[in-house]
Design a protein around this motif. Structure first.
Motif, PDB file in Angstrom:
ATOM      1  N   THR A 133      14.614  10.832  36.778  1.00  0.00           N
ATOM      2  CA  THR A 133      14.311   9.416  36.627  1.00  0.00           C
ATOM      3  C   THR A 133      15.066   8.550  37.625  1.00  0.00           C
ATOM      4  O   THR A 133      16.133   8.934  38.125  1.00  0.00           O
ATOM      5  CB  THR A 133      14.642   8.937  35.198  1.00  0.00           C
ATOM      6  OG1 THR A 133      14.231   7.566  35.038  1.00  0.00           O
ATOM      7  CG2 THR A 133      16.133   9.041  34.909  1.00  0.00           C
ATOM      8  N   THR A 134      14.494   7.380  37.907  1.00  0.00           N
ATOM      9  CA  THR A 134      15.174   6.337  38.692  1.00  0.00           C
ATOM     10  C   THR A 134      15.640   5.201  37.781  1.00  0.00           C
ATOM     11  O   THR A 134      16.130   4.193  38.269  1.00  0.00           O
ATOM     12  CB  THR A 134      14.235   5.759  39.763  1.00  0.00           C
ATOM     13  OG1 THR A 134      13.059   5.226  39.129  1.00  0.00           O
ATOM     14  CG2 THR A 134      13.843   6.814  40.789  1.00  0.00           C
ATOM     15  N   TYR A 135      15.467   5.373  36.469  1.00  0.00           N
ATOM     16  CA  TYR A 135      15.850   4.332  35.509  1.00  0.00           C
ATOM     17  C   TYR A 135      17.263   4.575  34.984  1.00  0.00           C
ATOM     18  O   TYR A 135      17.555   5.669  34.476  1.00  0.00           O
ATOM     19  CB  TYR A 135      14.895   4.302  34.325  1.00  0.00           C
ATOM     20  CG  TYR A 135      13.608   3.557  34.581  1.00  0.00           C
ATOM     21  CD1 TYR A 135      13.386   2.300  34.046  1.00  0.00           C
ATOM     22  CD2 TYR A 135      12.612   4.119  35.363  1.00  0.00           C
ATOM     23  CE1 TYR A 135      12.209   1.609  34.289  1.00  0.00           C
ATOM     24  CE2 TYR A 135      11.427   3.443  35.611  1.00  0.00           C
ATOM     25  CZ  TYR A 135      11.234   2.190  35.070  1.00  0.00           C
ATOM     26  OH  TYR A 135      10.066   1.514  35.306  1.00  0.00           O
TER      27      TYR A 135
ATOM     28  N   VAL B 205      15.821  11.432  55.623  1.00  0.00           N
ATOM     29  CA  VAL B 205      15.470  10.485  54.551  1.00  0.00           C
ATOM     30  C   VAL B 205      16.438   9.306  54.529  1.00  0.00           C
ATOM     31  O   VAL B 205      17.658   9.490  54.590  1.00  0.00           O
ATOM     32  CB  VAL B 205      15.477  11.194  53.187  1.00  0.00           C
ATOM     33  CG1 VAL B 205      15.280  10.187  52.051  1.00  0.00           C
ATOM     34  CG2 VAL B 205      14.390  12.260  53.132  1.00  0.00           C
ATOM     35  N   VAL B 206      15.869   8.097  54.408  1.00  0.00           N
ATOM     36  CA  VAL B 206      16.649   6.892  54.118  1.00  0.00           C
ATOM     37  C   VAL B 206      16.445   6.592  52.641  1.00  0.00           C
ATOM     38  O   VAL B 206      15.328   6.322  52.197  1.00  0.00           O
ATOM     39  CB  VAL B 206      16.202   5.698  54.974  1.00  0.00           C
ATOM     40  CG1 VAL B 206      17.023   4.460  54.614  1.00  0.00           C
ATOM     41  CG2 VAL B 206      16.353   6.008  56.460  1.00  0.00           C
ATOM     42  N   ALA B 207      17.513   6.660  51.865  1.00  0.00           N
ATOM     43  CA  ALA B 207      17.410   6.514  50.416  1.00  0.00           C
ATOM     44  C   ALA B 207      17.217   5.060  50.019  1.00  0.00           C
ATOM     45  O   ALA B 207      17.836   4.150  50.593  1.00  0.00           O
ATOM     46  CB  ALA B 207      18.662   7.072  49.754  1.00  0.00           C
ATOM     47  N   THR B 208      16.381   4.853  49.001  1.00  0.00           N
ATOM     48  CA  THR B 208      16.197   3.515  48.430  1.00  0.00           C
ATOM     49  C   THR B 208      16.506   3.478  46.939  1.00  0.00           C
ATOM     50  O   THR B 208      16.744   2.408  46.382  1.00  0.00           O
ATOM     51  CB  THR B 208      14.759   3.006  48.657  1.00  0.00           C
ATOM     52  OG1 THR B 208      13.833   3.944  48.098  1.00  0.00           O
ATOM     53  CG2 THR B 208      14.469   2.817  50.134  1.00  0.00           C
ATOM     54  N   GLN B 209      16.495   4.652  46.262  1.00  0.00           N
ATOM     55  CA  GLN B 209      16.856   4.703  44.854  1.00  0.00           C
ATOM     56  C   GLN B 209      17.551   6.021  44.545  1.00  0.00           C
ATOM     57  O   GLN B 209      17.263   7.050  45.165  1.00  0.00           O
ATOM     58  CB  GLN B 209      15.619   4.564  43.954  1.00  0.00           C
ATOM     59  CG  GLN B 209      14.946   3.201  44.022  1.00  0.00           C
ATOM     60  CD  GLN B 209      13.897   3.031  42.944  1.00  0.00           C
ATOM     61  OE1 GLN B 209      14.189   3.216  41.763  1.00  0.00           O
ATOM     62  NE2 GLN B 209      12.686   2.692  43.340  1.00  0.00           N
ATOM     63  N   GLN B 210      18.457   5.960  43.561  1.00  0.00           N
ATOM     64  CA  GLN B 210      19.161   7.153  43.098  1.00  0.00           C
ATOM     65  C   GLN B 210      18.329   7.867  42.042  1.00  0.00           C
ATOM     66  O   GLN B 210      17.653   7.232  41.231  1.00  0.00           O
ATOM     67  CB  GLN B 210      20.501   6.754  42.485  1.00  0.00           C
ATOM     68  CG  GLN B 210      21.453   7.907  42.235  1.00  0.00           C
ATOM     69  CD  GLN B 210      22.137   8.373  43.502  1.00  0.00           C
ATOM     70  OE1 GLN B 210      22.826   7.607  44.140  1.00  0.00           O
ATOM     71  NE2 GLN B 210      21.942   9.634  43.858  1.00  0.00           N
ATOM     72  N   LEU B 211      18.364   9.196  42.048  1.00  0.00           N
ATOM     73  CA  LEU B 211      17.698  10.006  41.036  1.00  0.00           C
ATOM     74  C   LEU B 211      18.735  10.670  40.137  1.00  0.00           C
ATOM     75  O   LEU B 211      19.747  11.192  40.617  1.00  0.00           O
ATOM     76  CB  LEU B 211      16.844  11.099  41.682  1.00  0.00           C
ATOM     77  CG  LEU B 211      15.643  10.676  42.525  1.00  0.00           C
ATOM     78  CD1 LEU B 211      15.015  11.905  43.171  1.00  0.00           C
ATOM     79  CD2 LEU B 211      14.622   9.946  41.675  1.00  0.00           C
ATOM     80  N   LEU B 212      18.482  10.646  38.836  1.00  0.00           N
ATOM     81  CA  LEU B 212      19.290  11.371  37.866  1.00  0.00           C
ATOM     82  C   LEU B 212      18.425  12.395  37.147  1.00  0.00           C
ATOM     83  O   LEU B 212      17.215  12.211  37.008  1.00  0.00           O
ATOM     84  CB  LEU B 212      19.881  10.419  36.822  1.00  0.00           C
ATOM     85  CG  LEU B 212      20.875   9.360  37.288  1.00  0.00           C
ATOM     86  CD1 LEU B 212      21.341   8.539  36.081  1.00  0.00           C
ATOM     87  CD2 LEU B 212      22.059   9.972  38.005  1.00  0.00           C
ATOM     88  N   ARG B 213      19.055  13.481  36.684  1.00  0.00           N
ATOM     89  CA  ARG B 213      18.385  14.455  35.829  1.00  0.00           C
ATOM     90  C   ARG B 213      18.959  14.314  34.421  1.00  0.00           C
ATOM     91  O   ARG B 213      20.186  14.376  34.227  1.00  0.00           O
ATOM     92  CB  ARG B 213      18.600  15.881  36.338  1.00  0.00           C
ATOM     93  CG  ARG B 213      17.900  16.933  35.471  1.00  0.00           C
ATOM     94  CD  ARG B 213      18.148  18.343  35.952  1.00  0.00           C
ATOM     95  NE  ARG B 213      17.453  18.610  37.210  1.00  0.00           N
ATOM     96  CZ  ARG B 213      16.171  18.972  37.292  1.00  0.00           C
ATOM     97  NH1 ARG B 213      15.449  19.091  36.189  1.00  0.00           N
ATOM     98  NH2 ARG B 213      15.616  19.211  38.469  1.00  0.00           N
TER      99      ARG B 213
END
Length: 202
Positions: free
Chosen positions: A118-120, A185-193
């Motif tokens: 998720t990005t939330y 890649v240029v990141a715009t959002q963090q991903l969590l598991r």
């Protein structure tokens, strides 16, 4: 400030405002086999060496853009597990941290067998009702979960094709930390598991 219907206008912590345009990625170049900025500083990369989009920080300027994410504040909330709406501590009980995730109507969140990506960020209870009323993806359909285990997974961002000193945008991608593809890649959002979770029964 209120919406035309009289509902208080909340400024979600992770949302961009009309005073914070989407990051201009026109200054991304290719250097030593990876994306870079010509005037890059150590603050432009995370601890995994991933380049992040540069985002203006003017949270009190203009109106909130619901569903439009501010890269730096989203990343901060994800890494420190802060409420996506107020930026403070999320709700937590014996079953874990509270998460509200958008879903398809009548379907649970996508789980690849090893958890939910998720990005939330999580949410606190006082903000949960506001999020459900004012966040378009959550209004359509959502799941309320209690999560016991959270891992930093990777980034969502813009992938580039590198040719000599030139970087040309190729596609929007999600990329796990440790992947060689992160160099482009240029990141715009963090991903969590999210793992070890259950439905919130409240």
């Amino acid at each position: 400030m209120s919406t035309p219907g009289g509902v208080p206008l909340v400024r979600p912590f992770i949302a961009r405002t009309t005073g914070e345009p989407f990051p201009d990625l026109g200054d991304v170049i290719s250097c030593d086999g990876r994306v870079a900025y010509g005037d890059e500083t150590p603050a432009d990369r995370d601890t995994h060496g991933v380049l992040w989009a540069r985002q203006a920080h003017r949270p009190d300027e203009g109106l909130p853009l619901f569903g439009k994410i501010h890269s730096a504040r989203q990343r901060h909330a994800m890494l420190h597990l802060l409420c996506q709406v107020c930026g403070q501590e999320p709700d937590e009980n014996a079953d874990g941290l509270l998460w509200l995730l958008p879903t398809l109507p009548g379907q649970p969140p996508d789980d690849d067998g090893d958890g939910i990506i998720t990005t939330y960020p999580p949410v606190c209870w006082p903000c949960a009702d506001l999020a459900l009323r004012q966040c378009p993806p959550l209004r359509r359909a959502h799941a309320a979960l209690r999560v016991q285990d959270v891992q930093v997974h990777g980034v969502s961002g813009a992938a580039y094709t590198l040719t000599g000193p030139t970087a040309t945008f190729r596609a929007a991608v999600d990329c796990i930390y440790g992947s060689p593809a992160l160099a482009t890649v240029v990141a715009t959002q963090q991903l969590l598991r999210l793992t070890h979770y259950c439905d919130d029964a409240r």
